[in-house]
Write a protein that holds these residues in place. Structure first.
Motif, PDB file in Angstrom:
ATOM      1  N   ARG A 146       0.982  -1.243  -0.050  1.00 45.01           N
ATOM      2  CA  ARG A 146      -0.123   0.089  -0.066  1.00 45.01           C
ATOM      3  C   ARG A 146       0.864   1.092  -0.130  1.00 45.01           C
ATOM      4  N   GLN A 147       1.827   1.252   0.714  1.00 47.01           N
ATOM      5  CA  GLN A 147       2.750   2.345   0.838  1.00 47.01           C
ATOM      6  C   GLN A 147       3.542   2.505  -0.414  1.00 47.01           C
ATOM      7  N   ARG A 148       3.844   1.383  -1.296  1.00 48.34           N
ATOM      8  CA  ARG A 148       4.730   1.598  -2.517  1.00 48.34           C
ATOM      9  C   ARG A 148       3.625   2.138  -3.648  1.00 48.34           C
ATOM     10  N   ILE A 149       2.327   1.919  -3.210  1.00 51.76           N
ATOM     11  CA  ILE A 149       1.108   2.488  -3.988  1.00 51.76           C
ATOM     12  C   ILE A 149       1.126   4.030  -3.884  1.00 51.76           C
ATOM     13  N   GLY A 150       1.327   4.526  -2.682  1.00 49.51           N
ATOM     14  CA  GLY A 150       1.182   5.729  -2.410  1.00 49.51           C
ATOM     15  C   GLY A 150       2.409   6.441  -2.803  1.00 49.51           C
ATOM     16  N   LEU A 151       3.436   5.877  -3.022  1.00 48.79           N
ATOM     17  CA  LEU A 151       4.873   6.500  -3.415  1.00 48.79           C
ATOM     18  C   LEU A 151       4.679   6.471  -5.065  1.00 48.79           C
ATOM     19  N   ALA A 152       4.085   5.556  -5.542  1.00 49.32           N
ATOM     20  CA  ALA A 152       3.868   5.636  -7.171  1.00 49.32           C
ATOM     21  C   ALA A 152       2.965   6.851  -7.528  1.00 49.32           C
ATOM     22  N   ARG A 153       1.869   7.020  -6.504  1.00 50.73           N
ATOM     23  CA  ARG A 153       0.741   8.213  -6.911  1.00 50.73           C
ATOM     24  C   ARG A 153       1.986   9.559  -6.466  1.00 50.73           C
ATOM     25  N   ALA A 154       2.554   9.631  -5.677  1.00 49.89           N
ATOM     26  CA  ALA A 154       3.337  10.740  -5.400  1.00 49.89           C
ATOM     27  C   ALA A 154       4.334  10.989  -6.774  1.00 49.89           C
ATOM     28  N   LEU A 155       4.862  10.021  -7.030  1.00 48.05           N
ATOM     29  CA  LEU A 155       5.735   9.971  -8.459  1.00 48.05           C
ATOM     30  C   LEU A 155       5.170  10.228  -9.735  1.00 48.05           C
ATOM     31  N   VAL A 156       4.030   9.815 -10.025  1.00 50.44           N
ATOM     32  CA  VAL A 156       3.529   9.644 -11.184  1.00 50.44           C
ATOM     33  C   VAL A 156       3.611  11.103 -11.935  1.00 50.44           C
ATOM     34  N   ASN A 157       3.429  12.176 -11.482  1.00 48.98           N
ATOM     35  CA  ASN A 157       3.378  13.563 -12.058  1.00 48.98           C
ATOM     36  C   ASN A 157       4.876  14.100 -12.273  1.00 48.98           C
ATOM     37  N   ASN A 158       5.600  13.292 -12.172  1.00 44.09           N
ATOM     38  CA  ASN A 158       6.983  13.598 -12.175  1.00 44.09           C
ATOM     39  C   ASN A 158       7.464  15.074 -11.357  1.00 44.09           C
ATOM     40  N   PRO A 159       7.246  14.794 -10.078  1.00 44.27           N
ATOM     41  CA  PRO A 159       7.676  16.096  -9.410  1.00 44.27           C
ATOM     42  C   PRO A 159       8.843  16.300  -9.259  1.00 44.27           C
TER      43      PRO A 159
END
Length: 277
Positions: A146-159
């Motif tokens: 679940r936390q890796r999905i949270g990380l993926a969501r944070a990363l997906v817009n290339n911040p």
């Protein structure tokens, strides 16, 4: 190197009179990985909330990704937040959505095209090792997943900046290192990482810059004592010294050879602001 975050004499006083932060002066540059540590009530949460524009400084100037957010208009806040990804302790996944849709949702809210989403989301899921879980729902995943999905969501817009607020607090301790390894890999690709944590073992294991907050002030910052960014820790070295997260004291964190003699360990006394006396 440009600063991603810069505090210039920032203080924060809440309406009840509590001074959460006092005269913070700090720069975090592009490509850094920074741990923020401190005991409960030290001011870590306020520190993060100022960066994410959930709160505003009572005094001083705060720059985030080149934008002065000290007195930013509410209408501009979403545009500043698009430059950052946030990983939460409690995951904050949407339970009725699949893993794929949880990550894609972050792209839809910023207006990404369907074609871009279909290309980007599988790539990000593969980066965090969960491409095979794309059709699963959050309640079918472990805490670490679940936390890796949270990380993926944070990363997906290339911040340009990822803020991880106690990201290992609700997962098995054995998986904590896995999450920080992922953050380190993202950092090696150029993204600035700011991670708030209370886990001593993580801070000692990963050789990163450490900022300690105590009673609203920065009492220690290893920026001036650590080597420049190193992609991999040297296995022949070990971390010495302790950041005591309970009473706010700080003993200098130093990378020393395993065969060092006690006389090689130089005690550094600070003046309460991370500067040598």
């Amino acid at each position: 190197m440009a600063s991603v975050i810069e505090f210039r004499g920032v203080s924060k006083v809440y309406n009840n009179g509590t001074e959460a932060l006092h005269n913070i002066n700090l720069k975090i540059e592009e490509g850094e990985f920074v741990f923020v540590v401190g005991s409960s009530g030290a001011g870590k949460s306020t520190f993060v909330k100022l960066i994410t524009c959930e709160e505003r400084p009572s005094k001083g100037q705060l720059l985030v990704a080149g934008e002065d957010v000290s007195k930013i208009r509410k209408g501009k806040i979403p545009y500043v937040r698009r430059k950052m990804g946030i990983v939460f302790q409690d995951f904050r996944l949407i339970e009725h959505m699949t893993v794929y849709d949880n990550v894609a949702f972050a792209m839809r809210v910023v207006g990404a095209s369907g074609r871009t989403i279909r290309k980007r989301v599988p790539y990000i899921l593969s980066l965090v090792g969960l491409q095979h879980k794309a059709k699963h729902h959050p309640n079918e995943l472990s805490g670490g997943e679940r936390q890796r999905i949270g990380l993926a969501r944070a990363l997906v817009n290339n911040p340009s900046l990822i803020i991880a607020d106690e990201p290992t607090g609700n997962i098995d301790p054995a998986l904590s290192f896995e999450i920080v390894d992922l953050l380190s890999e993202i950092n090696r690709r150029g993204t600035t990482i700011l991670m708030v944590t209370h886990e001593h073992s993580l801070v000692k294991h990963f050789h990163k810059r450490i900022i300690q907050i105590h009673s609203g002030e920065i009492v220690a910052d290893t920026a001036d004592t650590r080597p420049d960014r190193e992609p991999e820790p040297d296995p022949n070295f070990e971390v010495t010294g302790v950041v005591d997260l309970d009473d706010g004291t700080f003993n200098d964190i130093r990378i020393m050879p395993e065969n060092a003699k006690p006389s090689d360990y130089e005690a550094i006394e600070t003046d309460g602001k991370g500067e040598r006396k």
